[in-house]
Design a protein around this motif. Sequence first.
Motif, PDB file in Angstrom:
ATOM      1  N   SER A  71       0.848  -1.187   0.000  1.00 50.31           N
ATOM      2  CA  SER A  71       0.000   0.000   0.000  1.00 50.31           C
ATOM      3  C   SER A  71       0.885   1.239   0.000  1.00 50.31           C
ATOM      4  O   SER A  71       2.115   1.152   0.047  1.00 50.31           O
ATOM      5  CB  SER A  71      -0.924   0.019   1.227  1.00 50.31           C
ATOM      6  N   GLN A  72       0.243   2.387  -0.045  1.00 51.43           N
ATOM      7  CA  GLN A  72       0.931   3.670   0.069  1.00 51.43           C
ATOM      8  C   GLN A  72       0.265   4.448   1.208  1.00 51.43           C
ATOM      9  O   GLN A  72      -0.548   5.337   0.971  1.00 51.43           O
ATOM     10  CB  GLN A  72       0.843   4.437  -1.248  1.00 51.43           C
ATOM     11  N   PRO A  73       0.569   4.102   2.450  1.00 52.60           N
ATOM     12  CA  PRO A  73      -0.162   4.655   3.606  1.00 52.60           C
ATOM     13  C   PRO A  73      -0.047   6.163   3.742  1.00 52.60           C
ATOM     14  O   PRO A  73      -1.016   6.818   4.143  1.00 52.60           O
ATOM     15  CB  PRO A  73       0.456   3.923   4.800  1.00 52.60           C
ATOM     16  N   VAL A 121     -10.725   9.476  -8.070  1.00 54.14           N
ATOM     17  CA  VAL A 121     -10.114   9.345  -9.400  1.00 54.14           C
ATOM     18  C   VAL A 121      -8.685   9.846  -9.360  1.00 54.14           C
ATOM     19  O   VAL A 121      -7.751   9.196  -9.881  1.00 54.14           O
ATOM     20  CB  VAL A 121     -10.937  10.125 -10.448  1.00 54.14           C
ATOM     21  N   LEU A 122      -8.483  11.004  -8.750  1.00 54.38           N
ATOM     22  CA  LEU A 122      -7.138  11.570  -8.647  1.00 54.38           C
ATOM     23  C   LEU A 122      -6.214  10.671  -7.835  1.00 54.38           C
ATOM     24  O   LEU A 122      -5.038  10.487  -8.179  1.00 54.38           O
ATOM     25  CB  LEU A 122      -7.215  12.956  -8.013  1.00 54.38           C
ATOM     26  N   LEU A 123      -6.753  10.085  -6.761  1.00 56.31           N
ATOM     27  CA  LEU A 123      -5.936   9.190  -5.932  1.00 56.31           C
ATOM     28  C   LEU A 123      -5.488   7.966  -6.722  1.00 56.31           C
ATOM     29  O   LEU A 123      -4.333   7.531  -6.604  1.00 56.31           O
ATOM     30  CB  LEU A 123      -6.731   8.760  -4.689  1.00 56.31           C
ATOM     31  N   VAL A 124      -6.362   7.391  -7.527  1.00 57.30           N
ATOM     32  CA  VAL A 124      -5.984   6.235  -8.358  1.00 57.30           C
ATOM     33  C   VAL A 124      -4.847   6.611  -9.302  1.00 57.30           C
ATOM     34  O   VAL A 124      -3.861   5.874  -9.448  1.00 57.30           O
ATOM     35  CB  VAL A 124      -7.202   5.720  -9.147  1.00 57.30           C
ATOM     36  N   GLY A 146      -4.987  -0.809  -5.030  1.00 55.42           N
ATOM     37  CA  GLY A 146      -6.317  -1.139  -4.533  1.00 55.42           C
ATOM     38  C   GLY A 146      -6.467  -0.865  -3.044  1.00 55.42           C
ATOM     39  O   GLY A 146      -7.480  -0.305  -2.604  1.00 55.42           O
ATOM     40  N   THR A 147      -5.469  -1.251  -2.259  1.00 51.16           N
ATOM     41  CA  THR A 147      -5.528  -1.026  -0.820  1.00 51.16           C
ATOM     42  C   THR A 147      -5.462   0.455  -0.498  1.00 51.16           C
ATOM     43  O   THR A 147      -6.151   0.937   0.416  1.00 51.16           O
ATOM     44  CB  THR A 147      -4.387  -1.767  -0.109  1.00 51.16           C
ATOM     45  N   THR A 148      -4.640   1.190  -1.237  1.00 47.92           N
ATOM     46  CA  THR A 148      -4.550   2.643  -1.029  1.00 47.92           C
ATOM     47  C   THR A 148      -5.882   3.311  -1.305  1.00 47.92           C
ATOM     48  O   THR A 148      -6.333   4.178  -0.540  1.00 47.92           O
ATOM     49  CB  THR A 148      -3.454   3.236  -1.936  1.00 47.92           C
ATOM     50  N   LEU A 149      -6.530   2.908  -2.393  1.00 47.78           N
ATOM     51  CA  LEU A 149      -7.831   3.485  -2.720  1.00 47.78           C
ATOM     52  C   LEU A 149      -8.875   3.108  -1.667  1.00 47.78           C
ATOM     53  O   LEU A 149      -9.674   3.947  -1.241  1.00 47.78           O
ATOM     54  CB  LEU A 149      -8.278   3.004  -4.102  1.00 47.78           C
ATOM     55  N   TYR A 154     -13.072   3.946   2.309  1.00 53.45           N
ATOM     56  CA  TYR A 154     -13.763   3.367   3.460  1.00 53.45           C
ATOM     57  C   TYR A 154     -12.934   3.543   4.721  1.00 53.45           C
ATOM     58  O   TYR A 154     -11.798   3.053   4.770  1.00 53.45           O
ATOM     59  CB  TYR A 154     -14.034   1.877   3.221  1.00 53.45           C
ATOM     60  N   PRO A 155     -13.453   4.198   5.757  1.00 58.34           N
ATOM     61  CA  PRO A 155     -14.785   4.814   5.797  1.00 58.34           C
ATOM     62  C   PRO A 155     -14.785   6.321   5.536  1.00 58.34           C
ATOM     63  O   PRO A 155     -15.846   6.921   5.458  1.00 58.34           O
ATOM     64  CB  PRO A 155     -15.226   4.530   7.227  1.00 58.34           C
ATOM     65  N   GLY A 156     -13.587   6.957   5.391  1.00 57.20           N
ATOM     66  CA  GLY A 156     -13.518   8.405   5.369  1.00 57.20           C
ATOM     67  C   GLY A 156     -14.299   9.073   4.252  1.00 57.20           C
ATOM     68  O   GLY A 156     -15.116   9.965   4.504  1.00 57.20           O
ATOM     69  N   TRP A 157     -14.043   8.667   3.001  1.00 58.16           N
ATOM     70  CA  TRP A 157     -14.722   9.293   1.863  1.00 58.16           C
ATOM     71  C   TRP A 157     -16.228   9.077   1.938  1.00 58.16           C
ATOM     72  O   TRP A 157     -17.009   9.983   1.664  1.00 58.16           O
ATOM     73  CB  TRP A 157     -14.154   8.729   0.559  1.00 58.16           C
TER      74      TRP A 157
END
Length: 321
Positions: A71-73, A121-124, A146-149, A154-157
């Motif tokens: 991931s990219q935490p 979209v920008l995050l992807v 996938g994990t970063t997105l 979930y759950p913030g967005w």
Amino acid sequence: MMRAPNQDRNSSGSKVGILLQRSFSTVVLLGLLAAALWWNSEAGYYGLVCVFCILSAWEWRHMLRRSRKASQPNLSFLFGAAYPVVLSLACCMTKFRETAPTQETPFLIPFPLLLALAAPVLLVIVSFIREMKNPVVGSRALRSVGTTLLSFIYPGWLFAFSILALHLAYMKEGSVHPAVVMCVLWVILVTKMADIFAYVSGFLLGGRLFSRKLIPHISPKKTWEGILGSWVLTNAAAIGLIFPMFGVSVLSMPQILVLVGCISFIFLLSVYGDLAGSLVKRSLDVKDSGALLPGIGGIFDLIDSPSFTVPFLWFLLAFIG
């Protein structure tokens, strides 16, 4: 196989202790909600949601770093912390208005909603670009993106849709519409009552009617008795809240039946939202997302179920608005 008496007492005492801790945390959280209602301003409502989303993003970062999953935490935390703040500012600066489409603007999308759609979209895109600097090792890159997105959505967005829902309460001149604020608060309260009543019902009746647990491979403590008991208690409490929160004096039988249907839908989403949180933590090999709330865990554990119910409230309010 018989249990030793002291084991039973320890188990019961532990459950009572957790129940008391949850009750204390619930009182504190209700106090925060009461303070926001007393202040009754955009800054208070949006600020409270922002705090919850930012702390949840921080807990996600901690869980990902501790689990060492691909991931990219830091990137997900940056987006998770910035997004609710930027969204709140956008809502404050652009009051929602019903604007009729014209030939020049046949499809008009409010800027806050456009921002909500653009953020994942920008995050992807950014996470893919960042991942391209690493060597390709199996499916690691895909799991990382996938994990970063997921850690952002979930759950913030999802929970930040409460900001968009509250935004609908400020019409034209920016005057607050109390009914919309009460709707948002009512849905969140019903969602959390479903969690609390499930624990209480499971504590009192768990294992007495059904020998099989609900979904033991995800949440071993959840029982069918807890779910059924919670459904009854949640419906009763949620209907009872209608009277003081919305100033209703009497409800007809058709209205009660419609409410039971709505509450049951919220209840179902709440159960799946809570199970989704358990699935995430079990996949990351952690018990609680944090220790900020005794008996509950962290903020992630607090808003996991409302993140499933609040977006549907926004869709409903936007549709009927």
